[in-house]
Design an enzyme around this catalytic site. Structure first.
Site, short mmCIF file in Angstrom:
data_model
loop_
_atom_site.label_atom_id
_atom_site.label_comp_id
_atom_site.label_asym_id
_atom_site.label_seq_id
_atom_site.Cartn_x
_atom_site.Cartn_y
_atom_site.Cartn_z
N SER A 242 2.98 -8.89 -4.67
CA SER A 242 3.42 -7.50 -4.62
C SER A 242 2.74 -6.77 -3.47
O SER A 242 1.51 -6.87 -3.30
CB SER A 242 3.08 -6.84 -5.96
OG SER A 242 2.71 -5.51 -5.78
N LYS A 243 3.54 -6.06 -2.68
CA LYS A 243 3.01 -5.35 -1.52
C LYS A 243 1.89 -4.40 -1.91
O LYS A 243 0.95 -4.19 -1.16
CB LYS A 243 4.13 -4.53 -0.87
CG LYS A 243 4.82 -5.25 0.25
CD LYS A 243 5.75 -4.31 0.98
CE LYS A 243 6.74 -5.16 1.75
NZ LYS A 243 7.77 -4.39 2.42
N ARG A 244 2.03 -3.82 -3.09
CA ARG A 244 1.03 -2.84 -3.52
C ARG A 244 -0.35 -3.45 -3.70
O ARG A 244 -1.35 -2.76 -3.74
CB ARG A 244 1.49 -2.18 -4.83
CG ARG A 244 2.43 -1.01 -4.60
CD ARG A 244 2.87 -0.41 -5.88
NE ARG A 244 3.64 -1.38 -6.67
CZ ARG A 244 3.37 -1.73 -7.90
NH1 ARG A 244 2.35 -1.20 -8.53
NH2 ARG A 244 4.11 -2.61 -8.54
N ARG A 245 -0.38 -4.78 -3.84
CA ARG A 245 -1.68 -5.42 -4.09
C ARG A 245 -2.27 -6.08 -2.85
O ARG A 245 -3.21 -6.85 -2.94
CB ARG A 245 -1.51 -6.43 -5.23
CG ARG A 245 -1.03 -5.73 -6.47
CD ARG A 245 -0.77 -6.68 -7.58
NE ARG A 245 -1.99 -7.26 -8.08
CZ ARG A 245 -2.04 -8.07 -9.11
NH1 ARG A 245 -0.93 -8.36 -9.75
NH2 ARG A 245 -3.16 -8.57 -9.52
N GLU A 246 -1.67 -5.74 -1.71
CA GLU A 246 -2.10 -6.39 -0.46
C GLU A 246 -3.62 -6.27 -0.22
O GLU A 246 -4.25 -7.22 0.22
CB GLU A 246 -1.29 -5.81 0.71
CG GLU A 246 -1.52 -6.50 2.06
CD GLU A 246 -1.12 -7.97 2.14
OE1 GLU A 246 -0.31 -8.42 1.32
OE2 GLU A 246 -1.65 -8.68 3.01
#
Ligand code: GLU
Length: 480
Positions: A242-246
């Site tokens: 998930s991009k949010r967890r980059e």
């Protein structure tokens, strides 16, 4: 004669190249190499608003970095619109597609109703019955595929096995939008057929599209390729990337973006080895040369469950390939990482001598640059634990005596430095070399672990070594 293997990687250039995407590229590439086939790159850029030239450059750069060489292409879908148009016309004239004039708002409302009633929405085919010659004037229309009534009950996937087909989902789907732009499911079939793709190997997020695409191949009279849907690449906790967890991923040493692996200091083959092995196996072998991968890779041994990323394993592989790399190559590779730390240098003989011992310790090039820092910059502080342990009163004597020795010794001769240290140890510390070496190491590097101290001294040279020892003596004085 057996069929010629032709595979493709078909990314959409709408952002960075995804690590799962590049894993698909690797699987396709290795398959092509193993079966003497052709690897094709096709850029799926029909979505003009979201596609960018930078994203195309990034795809090409990353493939080059990973040595995924392209046999054919890149083809750009945006340059093939005439081909799609001619197929639309053919399908219309053969009565296999039709114009649909239904208003988008009405369809959206019907979809909402179906969703509220928890029914799978499909287009009610109102326009299918319309006389194709009846032209309702200027109204906008989309082109829909006339889905055949008879649908096979399954297809055979080379990875997933027997995949049931839900005929209720076989909608009269849209081939071209009202602005004339062709849809993904349509272009992909026209292109795969036109490029004579024998095996479609892609992420299993596309598995629901496959039955639709198969029906279109049949309608067009084209042979249907073999399909292999790869399980997706998941994050270390097993859930979808998930991009949010980059940020979290970066702290662990992984990323969704392929480019970041290069920035984090991974070697390209370490990433290829890691991603090839993620979901594919050959016994319990973990380390594969490129040649081995090209000889051994096959879809038979690709598993059905998601590939869960394991940063420790990736770093372990990277450390392995760093150890194997030659010093001249590593020196070149570490230069930009040093630059990032404010150290301007070139890949000269000194840097080659520095990377030689560090490659045994560092897991990434970034780590190697960090470890190399004290060769270029005097420490601004000393490791507090080291200070406690080694900057004891005896260190005064040790540092002073070492200083005297270094003033006259042949500083380029590591053996001569070592001999001098041994003599001092005999005299001052009951032959305990560590008691002489550790205070000096702390003085020169700021830390208590480093490659051979004699190498460090010979690389730093006389003036710098003496200056650092002086500074440590001052520190000791202040402490006393
Ligand atoms: N452009 C599609 C994607 O990036 C390609 C899917 C396919 O390989 O058919 O997901």
């Amino acid at each position: 004669m057996t069929e010629k293997v032709r595979v493709r990687f078909a990314p959409s250039p709408t952002g960075y190249l995804h690590v799962g995407g590049v894993r698909t590229a690797i699987f396709n590439h290795l398959l092509a190499r193993r079966l003497n086939g052709t690897f094709i790159l096709r850029i799926e850029d029909t979505d003009r608003e979201r596609s960018t030239d930078e994203a195309v450059d990034q795809i090409l750069d990353s493939l080059k970095w990973l040595a995924i060489d392209i046999d054919e292409g890149p083809y750009f879908q945006s340059q093939r619109l005439e081909l799609y148009q001619s197929h639309i016309e053919r399908l219309l004239s053969e009565g296999k597609a039709y114009r649909c004039y239904c208003a988008a708002d009405d369809l959206a409302a019907k979809r909402k109703q179906a969703e509220a009633a928890k029914i799978t929405y499909t287009y009610d085919r109102a326009c299918r019955k319309r006389d194709p010659d009846e032209d309702p004037g200027q109204r906008p229309y989309v082109i829909r595929f006339k889905s055949p009534g008879e649908v096979p009950d399954h297809f055979d996937d080379l990875i997933m096995g027997r995949m049931p087909i839900d005929s209720a989902k076989m909608d009269d789907w849209v081939l071209a939008r009202s602005n004339g732009s062709p849809t993904y499911n349509f272009c992909v079939v026209v292109d795969d057929a036109d490029m004579k793709i024998s095996h479609v190997v892609r992420g299993n997020d596309h598995v629901d599209n496959t039955p639709k695409q198969m029906l279109l191949y049949q309608a067009l009279g084209y042979p249907v390729p073999s399909f292999a849907h790869m399980p997706l690449t998941h994050g270390p906790d097993g859930s979808k990337l998930s991009k949010r967890r980059e940020k979290e991923y970066r702290e662990l040493g992984i990323s969704i973006s392929v480019q970041e692996y290069r920035n984090m200091g991974y070697l390209p083959h370490a990433l290829v080895n890691y991603l090839a092995r993620l979901g594919w196996s050959h016994g319990d072998q973990e380390i594969f040369s490129r040649k081995e991968l090209e000889e051994l890779f096959g879809l038979e041994h690709v598993g059905k469950s998601a590939g869960v990323m394991n940063p420790d394993k990736l770093k372990w592989l990277n450390a392995h390939y760093l150890k194997q790399a030659d010093d001249a190559e590593l020196a070149e590779l570490v230069v930009p990482f040093l630059k990032e730390r404010g150290i301007e240098t070139v890949a000269d003989d000194t840097l080659r001598r520095i990377v030689n011992p560090l490659k045994e310790r560092a897991k990434t090039l970034a780590e190697m640059a960090q470890m190399a820092e004290y060769f270029f910059k005097a420490p601004t502080q000393y490791d507090p634990k080291g200070v406690k342990k080694w900057f004891k009163p005896i260190a005064f004597e040790v540092l002073r005596r070492v200083k005297t020795q270094l003033e006259t010794l042949d500083i380029t001769n590591e053996q001569a430095i070592e001999d001098a240290f041994r003599l001092l140890a005999e005299e001052l510390t009951d032959t305990k070399l560590g008691k002489v070496a550790q205070p000096v190491r702390l003085a020169l590097t700021g830390v208590t672990f480093s490659p051979s101290l004699f190498l460090v001294i010979s690389i730093l040279g006389r003036t710098e070594s003496l200056a650092r020892i002086e500074r440590a003596l001052l520190e000791l004085e202040n402490k006393a």
